[in-house]
Design a protein around this motif. Structure first.
Motif, PDB file in Angstrom:
ATOM      1  N   LYS A  22       0.825  -1.220   0.000  1.00  0.00           N
ATOM      2  CA  LYS A  22       0.000   0.000   0.000  1.00  0.00           C
ATOM      3  C   LYS A  22       0.851   1.260   0.000  1.00  0.00           C
ATOM      4  O   LYS A  22       0.611   2.194  -0.754  1.00  0.00           O
ATOM      5  CB  LYS A  22      -0.903   0.044   1.259  1.00  0.00           C
ATOM      6  CG  LYS A  22      -1.849  -1.109   1.385  1.00  0.00           C
ATOM      7  CD  LYS A  22      -2.555  -1.107   2.732  1.00  0.00           C
ATOM      8  CE  LYS A  22      -1.681  -1.508   3.899  1.00  0.00           C
ATOM      9  NZ  LYS A  22      -1.175  -2.862   3.905  1.00  0.00           N
ATOM     10  N   THR A  23       1.860   1.266   0.868  1.00  0.00           N
ATOM     11  CA  THR A  23       2.674   2.469   0.984  1.00  0.00           C
ATOM     12  C   THR A  23       3.534   2.650  -0.266  1.00  0.00           C
ATOM     13  O   THR A  23       3.660   3.753  -0.804  1.00  0.00           O
ATOM     14  CB  THR A  23       3.527   2.401   2.272  1.00  0.00           C
ATOM     15  OG1 THR A  23       2.632   2.263   3.375  1.00  0.00           O
ATOM     16  CG2 THR A  23       4.376   3.626   2.453  1.00  0.00           C
ATOM     17  N   THR A  24       4.070   1.549  -0.770  1.00  0.00           N
ATOM     18  CA  THR A  24       4.879   1.618  -1.992  1.00  0.00           C
ATOM     19  C   THR A  24       4.035   2.190  -3.138  1.00  0.00           C
ATOM     20  O   THR A  24       4.492   3.025  -3.921  1.00  0.00           O
ATOM     21  CB  THR A  24       5.402   0.208  -2.345  1.00  0.00           C
ATOM     22  OG1 THR A  24       6.026  -0.343  -1.178  1.00  0.00           O
ATOM     23  CG2 THR A  24       6.390   0.247  -3.481  1.00  0.00           C
ATOM     24  N   MET A  49       5.042   8.631   3.117  1.00  0.00           N
ATOM     25  CA  MET A  49       3.833   8.223   3.834  1.00  0.00           C
ATOM     26  C   MET A  49       4.151   7.607   5.194  1.00  0.00           C
ATOM     27  O   MET A  49       3.479   7.885   6.168  1.00  0.00           O
ATOM     28  CB  MET A  49       3.006   7.233   2.990  1.00  0.00           C
ATOM     29  CG  MET A  49       2.546   7.761   1.663  1.00  0.00           C
ATOM     30  SD  MET A  49       1.625   9.312   1.739  1.00  0.00           S
ATOM     31  CE  MET A  49       0.112   8.818   2.552  1.00  0.00           C
ATOM     32  N   ASP A  50       5.129   6.718   5.253  1.00  0.00           N
ATOM     33  CA  ASP A  50       5.571   6.192   6.545  1.00  0.00           C
ATOM     34  C   ASP A  50       6.594   7.187   7.073  1.00  0.00           C
ATOM     35  O   ASP A  50       7.779   7.084   6.793  1.00  0.00           O
ATOM     36  CB  ASP A  50       6.245   4.820   6.384  1.00  0.00           C
ATOM     37  CG  ASP A  50       5.247   3.695   6.101  1.00  0.00           C
ATOM     38  OD1 ASP A  50       4.048   3.933   6.262  1.00  0.00           O
ATOM     39  OD2 ASP A  50       5.688   2.605   5.729  1.00  0.00           O
ATOM     40  N   PHE A  51       6.131   8.181   7.845  1.00  0.00           N
ATOM     41  CA  PHE A  51       7.078   9.227   8.223  1.00  0.00           C
ATOM     42  C   PHE A  51       7.507   9.171   9.682  1.00  0.00           C
ATOM     43  O   PHE A  51       8.487   9.787  10.063  1.00  0.00           O
ATOM     44  CB  PHE A  51       6.531  10.613   7.880  1.00  0.00           C
ATOM     45  CG  PHE A  51       5.227  10.944   8.559  1.00  0.00           C
ATOM     46  CD1 PHE A  51       5.225  11.562   9.791  1.00  0.00           C
ATOM     47  CD2 PHE A  51       4.023  10.628   7.957  1.00  0.00           C
ATOM     48  CE1 PHE A  51       4.026  11.853  10.417  1.00  0.00           C
ATOM     49  CE2 PHE A  51       2.820  10.922   8.587  1.00  0.00           C
ATOM     50  CZ  PHE A  51       2.823  11.526   9.823  1.00  0.00           C
ATOM     51  N   ILE A  60       7.143  -0.720   8.272  1.00  0.00           N
ATOM     52  CA  ILE A  60       5.707  -1.001   8.307  1.00  0.00           C
ATOM     53  C   ILE A  60       4.964   0.292   8.635  1.00  0.00           C
ATOM     54  O   ILE A  60       5.531   1.195   9.238  1.00  0.00           O
ATOM     55  CB  ILE A  60       5.316  -2.059   9.363  1.00  0.00           C
ATOM     56  CG1 ILE A  60       5.747  -1.596  10.760  1.00  0.00           C
ATOM     57  CG2 ILE A  60       5.891  -3.407   9.049  1.00  0.00           C
ATOM     58  CD1 ILE A  60       5.015  -2.316  11.848  1.00  0.00           C
ATOM     59  N   SER A  61       3.679   0.348   8.253  1.00  0.00           N
ATOM     60  CA  SER A  61       2.876   1.515   8.626  1.00  0.00           C
ATOM     61  C   SER A  61       2.180   1.194   9.938  1.00  0.00           C
ATOM     62  O   SER A  61       1.623   0.112  10.090  1.00  0.00           O
ATOM     63  CB  SER A  61       1.827   1.801   7.557  1.00  0.00           C
ATOM     64  OG  SER A  61       2.424   1.837   6.279  1.00  0.00           O
ATOM     65  N   VAL A  62       2.223   2.140  10.889  1.00  0.00           N
ATOM     66  CA  VAL A  62       1.536   1.901  12.162  1.00  0.00           C
ATOM     67  C   VAL A  62       0.311   2.790  12.328  1.00  0.00           C
ATOM     68  O   VAL A  62      -0.495   2.565  13.206  1.00  0.00           O
ATOM     69  CB  VAL A  62       2.457   2.044  13.392  1.00  0.00           C
ATOM     70  CG1 VAL A  62       3.717   1.223  13.226  1.00  0.00           C
ATOM     71  CG2 VAL A  62       2.805   3.475  13.683  1.00  0.00           C
ATOM     72  N   ILE A  79      -5.891   8.200   1.665  1.00  0.00           N
ATOM     73  CA  ILE A  79      -5.455   7.764   2.993  1.00  0.00           C
ATOM     74  C   ILE A  79      -4.804   6.397   2.858  1.00  0.00           C
ATOM     75  O   ILE A  79      -5.437   5.434   2.418  1.00  0.00           O
ATOM     76  CB  ILE A  79      -6.634   7.690   3.993  1.00  0.00           C
ATOM     77  CG1 ILE A  79      -7.382   9.032   4.021  1.00  0.00           C
ATOM     78  CG2 ILE A  79      -6.126   7.340   5.387  1.00  0.00           C
ATOM     79  CD1 ILE A  79      -8.628   9.035   4.885  1.00  0.00           C
ATOM     80  N   ASP A  80      -3.523   6.333   3.210  1.00  0.00           N
ATOM     81  CA  ASP A  80      -2.793   5.060   3.228  1.00  0.00           C
ATOM     82  C   ASP A  80      -2.995   4.479   4.625  1.00  0.00           C
ATOM     83  O   ASP A  80      -2.734   5.153   5.623  1.00  0.00           O
ATOM     84  CB  ASP A  80      -1.304   5.336   2.956  1.00  0.00           C
ATOM     85  CG  ASP A  80      -0.450   4.071   3.058  1.00  0.00           C
ATOM     86  OD1 ASP A  80      -1.000   2.959   2.901  1.00  0.00           O
ATOM     87  OD2 ASP A  80       0.769   4.209   3.299  1.00  0.00           O
ATOM     88  N   THR A  81      -3.487   3.255   4.706  1.00  0.00           N
ATOM     89  CA  THR A  81      -3.796   2.681   6.026  1.00  0.00           C
ATOM     90  C   THR A  81      -2.780   1.605   6.405  1.00  0.00           C
ATOM     91  O   THR A  81      -2.154   1.012   5.526  1.00  0.00           O
ATOM     92  CB  THR A  81      -5.205   2.044   6.019  1.00  0.00           C
ATOM     93  OG1 THR A  81      -5.214   0.984   5.067  1.00  0.00           O
ATOM     94  CG2 THR A  81      -6.273   3.056   5.676  1.00  0.00           C
ATOM     95  N   PRO A  82      -2.640   1.332   7.701  1.00  0.00           N
ATOM     96  CA  PRO A  82      -1.743   0.240   8.105  1.00  0.00           C
ATOM     97  C   PRO A  82      -2.410  -1.111   7.875  1.00  0.00           C
ATOM     98  O   PRO A  82      -3.632  -1.215   7.998  1.00  0.00           O
ATOM     99  CB  PRO A  82      -1.539   0.492   9.603  1.00  0.00           C
ATOM    100  CG  PRO A  82      -2.719   1.273  10.043  1.00  0.00           C
ATOM    101  CD  PRO A  82      -3.253   2.017   8.850  1.00  0.00           C
TER     102      PRO A  82
HETATM  103 MG   LIG Z   1       2.232   0.763   4.625  1.00  0.00          MG
END
Ligand SMILES: [Mg+2]
Ligand SMILES: Nc1nc2c(ncn2[C@@H]2O[C@H](COP(=O)(O)OP(=O)(O)OP(=O)(O)O)[C@@H](O)[C@H]2O)c(=O)[nH]1
Length: 656
Positions: A22-24, A49-51, A60-62, A79-82
């Motif tokens: 998702k983040t990529t 996005m993962d800042f 990873i996205s938290v 909205i990018d979600t974890p």
């Molecule tokens: Mg992510």
């Protein structure tokens, strides 16, 4: 792909199981839209996005992150979600916002348990969904088997608008089956058959124009009659423009009337080092401007907006005003909480959704005793941002407890306490959250008439209920025995009385009936029934006895065939069960049910046992009976209603 966009804003979210890409994907969008000079890479910690530091370190996205960019004259709020299940509460909050969602599935890992959970919620809410099958470049990519799994496990047949060649190889490619120059015959028929006018044109031997077909496709997507599907590799930047074109052309535009009075939902609360608290809002009607005073309808308060901001990952832009249909970050609303409605409550605001409940309770310990006040304040602040993070300060035990979803969230919480608040803390002694249910049918009795003046006499019947049925309460006592206003008080007090049973856990799945009762026309007050109800219920629970219920999880394991024996014996040892395994190409898929308590560290163990070659995904599968030995019986926290004298003293003080 062409069609005429009617509305220049698209509010979308990207959702998926963990690690789907998702983040990529979002980084590619930022790059293609000219927001960044190069696509950020998760593995190198260079994402926008993962800042958060912990996100960049761990890859990873938290938490979810909002961003905005333009694509061919359309503004896309994304909205990018974890994806990790421990952060599901974040996804629940986001679920109320988008008009459409890109649901990503990895071409290698396929449909996961979490994909099913997400899909179930999206379907229920009638949110248009585009399936995106990512990672088609990776060895092991198998889109055909993913399509089969979508049909079997998600019970839907999406409409692929592309086909792939060379999957799992470096020369992997995509061919569009739906474009201005070429529309595949099967797709054409699927779209045409849904509209009488188009169908007649077609049957008369004429092919409708692409514009007309596009309008109809958009209609089918908006009404959830068709779930389209695209392929790609976010890592290679393959299929990204097609995906963006699709969002711009066929996803619904945001609705809202700027001329109407304000109506907005606070869907998230964030924190910025410099700006402090930020309320993330979606506007349904009206507008909000800098320095305006707005009405918080949920809390009944007026609050002054400091600034209205366009949100980008880790940075903000003052935009002065935001209007209906758009998303923004608002500073100044110091009392706002997640879920609050600003202005007027309108029907367009979707209700909340539950994906997962915290099933574990842990102690939060500060390494340094002097940090406790700061720790409590930090937890308070964090639970404003994440209301699912219920924490409790137990005065008698001098203990801070918090409910959590799992290991990952615990680890991240420790990091956030350290990074953001400068507090060294440890989350220790995780216990699953058990429940209790009556073991048999019995009566509970309370005679609260001393010390005077007070009068509340009641008899309750307690009976076991079906699993998952919760509490069913009724009264068969006439109002000339117990006045209605007192009966209302009894009903109101029941859920509080069930917060802890005789084994220290919430009591559920039972029927309670008030079968006898007596008030006194001089001595009774409503508060007497509030005090008496927990005593009567607890007495009933002692008489029924209670059975512990433990949380169960449904798992899906995918691993090399040679590990089958080892893994099934692990599962049996953990008191779990399994269905017959499916074996294919040297790997097996195993599904079944496990107690959460015995399998807390199983994912870690599985990964080390298999050298990272086994995958497990899990989701909550309800509560099931267990013995006291298998579970945990804990002392009552606070003063038990069974300790009558002390309890009455305390309850009276609280009421008077
Ligand atoms: Mg992510
Ligand atoms: N081969 C390949 N790897 C990919 C692709 N997309 C993402 N990855 C890799 O997959 C891993 C996870 O990517 P992310 O973008 O962080 O995935 P995510 O869905 O945002 O993950 P969470 O937010 O933690 O759930 C990273 O190592 C990426 O480099 C792809 O298309 N092909």
């Amino acid at each position: 792909m062409t069609s005429q966009p009617k509305n220049p804003i698209r509010n979308i979210a990207v959702m998926a199981h963990a690690d789907a890409g998702k983040t990529t994907l979002t980084e590619q969008f930022l790059y293609l839209s000219g927001q960044t000079r190069q696509p950020g890479q998760v593995d190198q910690g260079t994402t926008q996005m993962d800042f958060l530091p912990v996100e960049r370190e761990r890859g990873i996205s938290v938490s979810s992150a909002l961003t905005s960019f333009d694509w061919k004259g359309i503004r896309i709020n994304l909205i990018d979600t974890p994806g990790h299940v421990d952060f599901s509460a974040d996804v629940e909050r986001v679920m109320r916002v988008p008009d459409a969602v890109i649901l990503v599935i990895s071409a290698v890992e396929g449909v996961q348990a979490h994909t099913e959970t997400l899909w179930g919620a999206l379907r229920e809410r009638h949110i248009p969904v585009l399936f995106f099958i990512n990672k088609i470049d990776r060895v092991g990519a198998d889109t055909e088997s993913v399509l089969r799994a979508i049909g079997k496990e998600l019970k839907i047949n999406p409409l692929p608008l592309q086909e792939t060649s060379g999957e799992g190889e470096s020369n992997v490619a995509i061919r569009n089956l739906w474009s201005q120059d070429y529309v595949n015959a099967g797709l054409l028929e699927r779209v045409v058959e849904s509209d009488e006018l188009l169908l007649n044109t077609y049957l008369e031997g004429n092919t409708p124009g692409f514009q007309q077909l596009g309008n109809q496709l958009a209609h089918l997507v908006h009404s959830c009659e068709i779930y389209p599907l695209l392929y790609g590799s976010a890592k290679m930047g393959l299929g990204m423009e097609e995906l963006l074109d699709f969002v711009a052309l066929y996803f619904p535009g945001s609705r809202g009337n700027a001329a109407k009075p304000l109506s907005a939902l606070v869907y998230g609360i964030g924190h910025d080092k410099i700006m402090g608290k930020i309320a993330y809002v979606r506007l349904y009607d009206g507008s909000i401007s800098n320095r305006e005073v707005v009405f918080n309808a949920t809390q009944g308060t007026m609050e002054k907006v400091t600034q209205v901001r366009r949100v980008f990952p880790g940075r903000f832009e003052d935009i002065g005003t935001v209007v209906a249909g758009d998303l923004a970050g608002i500073s100044g609303l110091s009392g706002a909480c997640v879920g609050d409605i600003l202005g007027t409550v309108v029907d367009d605001i979707p209700a909340g959704v539950k994906l997962r409940t915290p099933l574990i309770i842990v102690q939060v310990k500060a390494l340094n005793n002097k940090d406790y006040p700061a720790l409590a304040a930090a937890m308070q602040e964090l639970s404003m941002e994440d209301p699912a993070l219920e924490f409790e300060w137990l005065r008698e035990e001098s203990e801070l407890q918090v409910k959590t979803m799992g290991w990952m969230q615990m680890e991240i919480l420790e990091r956030i306490l350290a990074d953001r608040f400068g507090i060294e803390a440890r989350l220790e002694n995780p216990t699953v959250i058990y429940q209790e249910t009556p073991s048999s049918e019995a009566f509970g009795f309370v005679r609260y008439w001393m010390p005077k003046p007070c009068w509340a006499i009641m008899k309750f019947r307690l009976e076991p209920g079906e699993r998952g049925s919760g509490l069913v309460y009724k009264s068969v006592v006439p109002v000339n025995s117990v006045q209605q206003k007192y009966q209302n008080e009894v009903e109101r007090s029941i859920s509080g009385a069930l917060k802890q049973g005789i084994k220290g856990w919430p009591v559920t799945d039972l029927h309670i009936t008030l079968v006898e009762g007596e008030d006194h026309n001089v001595h009774s007050r409503a508060g007497d029934f509030t005090v008496a109800t927990p005593m009567g219920i607890m007495d009933g629970l002692v008489n029924t006895g209670t059975t512990l219920l433990e949380p169960m999880i449904r798992y899906k394991i995918d691993a090399p065939e040679e590990l089958l024996g080892l893994i099934t014996s692990d599962i049996t040892r953990m008191r779990g069960d399994f269905d017959s395994p499916e074996i294919r190409d040297g790997r097996f898929t195993l599904t079944g049910i496990l107690p959460l308590a015995t399998s807390l560290d199983f994912p870690v163990k599985l990964s080390s046992r298999s050298g990272g070659k086994a995958r497990i995904s899990t989701h909550f599968a309800g509560y099931r009976e267990c013995t006291d030995e298998q579970g945990v019986v804990r002392p009552y926290k606070g003063i038990s209603p069974l300790d009558t004298a002390k309890y009455i003293l305390k309850a009276r003080k609280a009421i008077q």
